[in-house]
Design a protein around this motif. Sequence first.
Motif, PDB file in Angstrom:
ATOM      1  N   PRO A 151       0.699  -1.165  -0.039  1.00  0.00           N
ATOM      2  CA  PRO A 151      -0.050   0.076   0.065  1.00  0.00           C
ATOM      3  C   PRO A 151       1.037   1.348   0.086  1.00  0.00           C
ATOM      4  N   PHE A 152       2.015   1.465   0.811  1.00  0.00           N
ATOM      5  CA  PHE A 152       2.936   2.523   0.711  1.00  0.00           C
ATOM      6  C   PHE A 152       3.102   2.761  -0.503  1.00  0.00           C
ATOM      7  N   PHE A 153       3.951   1.661  -1.544  1.00  0.00           N
ATOM      8  CA  PHE A 153       4.246   2.334  -2.958  1.00  0.00           C
ATOM      9  C   PHE A 153       2.837   2.691  -3.783  1.00  0.00           C
ATOM     10  N   ALA A 154       1.846   1.886  -3.555  1.00  0.00           N
ATOM     11  CA  ALA A 154       0.557   1.926  -4.490  1.00  0.00           C
ATOM     12  C   ALA A 154       0.084   3.201  -4.316  1.00  0.00           C
ATOM     13  N   ARG A 155      -0.015   3.833  -2.872  1.00  0.00           N
ATOM     14  CA  ARG A 155      -0.580   5.143  -2.671  1.00  0.00           C
ATOM     15  C   ARG A 155       0.387   6.382  -3.236  1.00  0.00           C
ATOM     16  N   ASN A 156       1.682   6.093  -2.784  1.00  0.00           N
ATOM     17  CA  ASN A 156       2.639   7.276  -3.383  1.00  0.00           C
ATOM     18  C   ASN A 156       2.648   7.126  -4.828  1.00  0.00           C
ATOM     19  N   ILE A 157       2.858   6.268  -5.550  1.00  0.00           N
ATOM     20  CA  ILE A 157       2.790   6.151  -6.915  1.00  0.00           C
ATOM     21  C   ILE A 157       1.717   6.558  -7.758  1.00  0.00           C
ATOM     22  N   ARG A 158       0.418   6.233  -7.064  1.00  0.00           N
ATOM     23  CA  ARG A 158      -0.511   6.657  -7.606  1.00  0.00           C
ATOM     24  C   ARG A 158      -1.182   8.190  -7.983  1.00  0.00           C
ATOM     25  N   GLY A 159      -0.566   8.708  -6.411  1.00  0.00           N
ATOM     26  CA  GLY A 159      -0.850  10.116  -6.369  1.00  0.00           C
ATOM     27  C   GLY A 159       0.148  10.883  -7.578  1.00  0.00           C
ATOM     28  N   ILE A 160       1.383  10.369  -7.672  1.00  0.00           N
ATOM     29  CA  ILE A 160       2.157  10.984  -8.766  1.00  0.00           C
ATOM     30  C   ILE A 160       1.454  10.842 -10.220  1.00  0.00           C
ATOM     31  N   THR A 161       1.400   9.537 -10.324  1.00  0.00           N
ATOM     32  CA  THR A 161       0.589   9.126 -11.662  1.00  0.00           C
ATOM     33  C   THR A 161      -0.525  10.008 -11.975  1.00  0.00           C
ATOM     34  N   VAL A 162      -1.466  10.272 -11.049  1.00  0.00           N
ATOM     35  CA  VAL A 162      -2.814  11.024 -11.270  1.00  0.00           C
ATOM     36  C   VAL A 162      -2.367  12.516 -12.146  1.00  0.00           C
ATOM     37  N   GLY A 163      -1.417  13.024 -11.421  1.00  0.00           N
ATOM     38  CA  GLY A 163      -0.628  14.068 -11.861  1.00  0.00           C
ATOM     39  C   GLY A 163      -0.194  14.237 -13.147  1.00  0.00           C
ATOM     40  N   LEU A 164       0.545  13.083 -13.506  1.00  0.00           N
ATOM     41  CA  LEU A 164       1.120  13.002 -14.625  1.00  0.00           C
ATOM     42  C   LEU A 164       0.243  12.641 -15.891  1.00  0.00           C
ATOM     43  N   ALA A 165      -0.785  11.784 -15.424  1.00  0.00           N
ATOM     44  CA  ALA A 165      -1.813  11.163 -16.652  1.00  0.00           C
ATOM     45  C   ALA A 165      -2.548  12.506 -17.203  1.00  0.00           C
ATOM     46  N   GLY A 166      -2.705  13.549 -16.593  1.00  0.00           N
ATOM     47  CA  GLY A 166      -3.426  14.649 -17.107  1.00  0.00           C
ATOM     48  C   GLY A 166      -2.521  15.699 -17.922  1.00  0.00           C
ATOM     49  N   ARG A 167      -1.441  15.502 -17.844  1.00  0.00           N
ATOM     50  CA  ARG A 167      -0.225  16.347 -18.350  1.00  0.00           C
ATOM     51  C   ARG A 167      -0.006  16.294 -19.806  1.00  0.00           C
ATOM     52  N   GLU A 168       0.398  17.593 -20.465  1.00  0.00           N
ATOM     53  CA  GLU A 168       0.341  17.583 -21.867  1.00  0.00           C
ATOM     54  C   GLU A 168       1.060  16.676 -22.674  1.00  0.00           C
ATOM     55  N   PHE A 169       2.178  16.361 -22.171  1.00  0.00           N
ATOM     56  CA  PHE A 169       3.034  15.271 -22.934  1.00  0.00           C
ATOM     57  C   PHE A 169       2.417  13.946 -22.966  1.00  0.00           C
ATOM     58  N   VAL A 170       1.480  13.859 -21.945  1.00  0.00           N
ATOM     59  CA  VAL A 170       0.791  12.302 -21.981  1.00  0.00           C
ATOM     60  C   VAL A 170      -0.389  12.555 -23.192  1.00  0.00           C
ATOM     61  N   ASP A 171      -1.040  13.733 -23.254  1.00  0.00           N
ATOM     62  CA  ASP A 171      -1.922  14.028 -24.317  1.00  0.00           C
ATOM     63  C   ASP A 171      -1.116  14.041 -25.822  1.00  0.00           C
TER      64      ASP A 171
END
Length: 622
Positions: A151-171
């Motif tokens: 859970p420690f890794f899942a929570r941390n990495i999810r938080g960062i991924t949510v931020g990244l997934a909406g970024r322009e370079f992913v679009d």
Amino acid sequence: MSAFLKLLFRNRLAAIGAVVLGLILALVLVAPLLPLPDPDATATSERFARPFSEGHILGTDHLGRDLAARLVHGTRVSLAIGLFAALAAAVLGSAIGIAAGYFGGRTDNVIMRAIDMLMAFPYILLALAIVAALGPGLRNALIAVAAVNIPFFARNIRGITVGLAGREFVDAARLAGMGHTRIILSEILPNVLPVIVIGISTTVGWMILETAGLSFLGLGSQPPQADLGSMLGEARAALITAPHTSVVPGLMIFLIVMSINLLGDGVRDALDPRLKSGALARPRATTRVDRRGPVPEEPAKGLLDLQRLETQFHVGKRVYKAVNDVSLHVKPGECLGLIGESGSGKSVTALSVMGLVASPPGAITGGAVRHDGEDLLSLPYDALRRRRGEKVAYIFQDPLATLHPLYRIGEQMAEAIRVHHRISDREARARALELLRAVRIPNPESRLGNYPHEMSGGMRQRIGIAMALANDPEVLIADEPTTALDVTVQAQILALLDELRRERGLAILFITHDFGVVAQLCDRVAVMYAGRIVEQGPTEEILARPAHPYTARLIACVPELGEGKRELAAIPGLPPVVDSLPPGCAFAPRCDKAQEDCRKGAIDLAGTGTHDVRCLHPEVTP
Ligand code: ADP
Ligand code: MG
């Protein structure tokens, strides 16, 4: 990689941790080669031998087994289990976190609620329950420790991924037609990898402790196999009579966990990209001033007077001379244009005025900045801070980056005033409304309650302009303030600035790369190239008769309405990198007028005093 190691070992504690951990690792790796007795061989006649007794350098335990041998083999087991558990938890946890964060919606909800359920149990209780269900043993202890850390890794990495997934370079990657797997592997993973590594480095020690804890309770390694936890557990009964049996494994656990944590902290600091460019120190509140020469003592020519200013960035051994011997002045009511290609040093010049260049790596290495005759670079921090925003205001280039995303526009504008003046809420609101009207924001009353993300780029830029004007500054430094605006709003903003300087005597330093804007607003203009002023003079004169070939080329790049037939001449080549400037004229490699002498020595800014040029073969003589 070598830069990373260098940064890591600059941190002395991390270096100590690395050395200690390295020694321990070396010890357990060569264990089979060491002349140690069998760790499991019992000899009841030799029970509880003291350390340094014959044949047993660390003594023996309650069954007469050699403690040194058990320690080395036990450390080997404990380290292996801890590292494997950390790797397993990191891989599984990060995969879960990335999937949840990237796909979002229901996937995210289902995964994260399951993770929350795992987290709802006390940590060690959960591990105990897992081992109880699977049965005692080292492998099951490993599974339990890994599972409770997922859970420690899942929570941390999810938080960062949510931020990244909406970024322009992913679009952009989606637009390019990439599939989910490809996007996750090539766009998301590299961005979260440092965080995963940091997570591992800071939790390995913890996981070794947990494994030891399970073994201590008899749920991990089974007799006769040694690991650090079981050694401690077995020594418990003889804690008073033969303390060395507990001290030996206890000390080893302490050393391992301590060294891993020190190293982990070092890794975290060294991997942080913001620390890579500078030293490990945090940026200071004002730019470091480290003048190599004497402070220029010439009397100030204007309200704001930059005298032979020199600003550099020191990154490792490289020295970027971003601003080199720049002299500029602006009088009250005057507008000075500062023009040049991107990267020519305009923003760094502007930021140097109020000590806003980030230090490290930036440093002002020469010259003076006089406001009202007083040298700002010698002012104590408090006095400088009182002038920031009050006497000298900035309009920054990037409006999104300068507005706080979590506060309403009205609150931010009030704050800009309250830093310097005590006013009531009513007055603040009235002043904010007045400013919004001044920058032509439609519907100012309702806009005060907006958050920055609810406005368009152009509106945000106008908010930035309004905030800069909030305290009626004497000097306004505008760094490409109209770049994000459409032409009608741009014309209105330029008219507003023009009015302010004529009516209230505002002195404006206007940075732009657009000669059209300069022609509209500025009385005088200074042209910058590779950190130096290459030409300066009255706007009309420079527009009509540019002397420096660079100025001439810049003007030729401006398209004119209705003159479709004129060829737009782009300047060939690129501006030089400012850490390896050529001797002589920096523009010579791109200049078709350049001759041998242009490449030899330094060239002076010379001319009539009102119109000067730094060129040996100017287009016209000023
Ligand atoms: P512009 O004229 O486009 O505003 P800047 O003033 O932002 O240009 O940049 C001037 C020069 O300073 C550029 O060559 C840039 O690479 C360099 N520079 C800016 N910040 C740093 C930094 N933190 N480290 C090294 N070089 C920098
Ligand atoms: Mg800039």
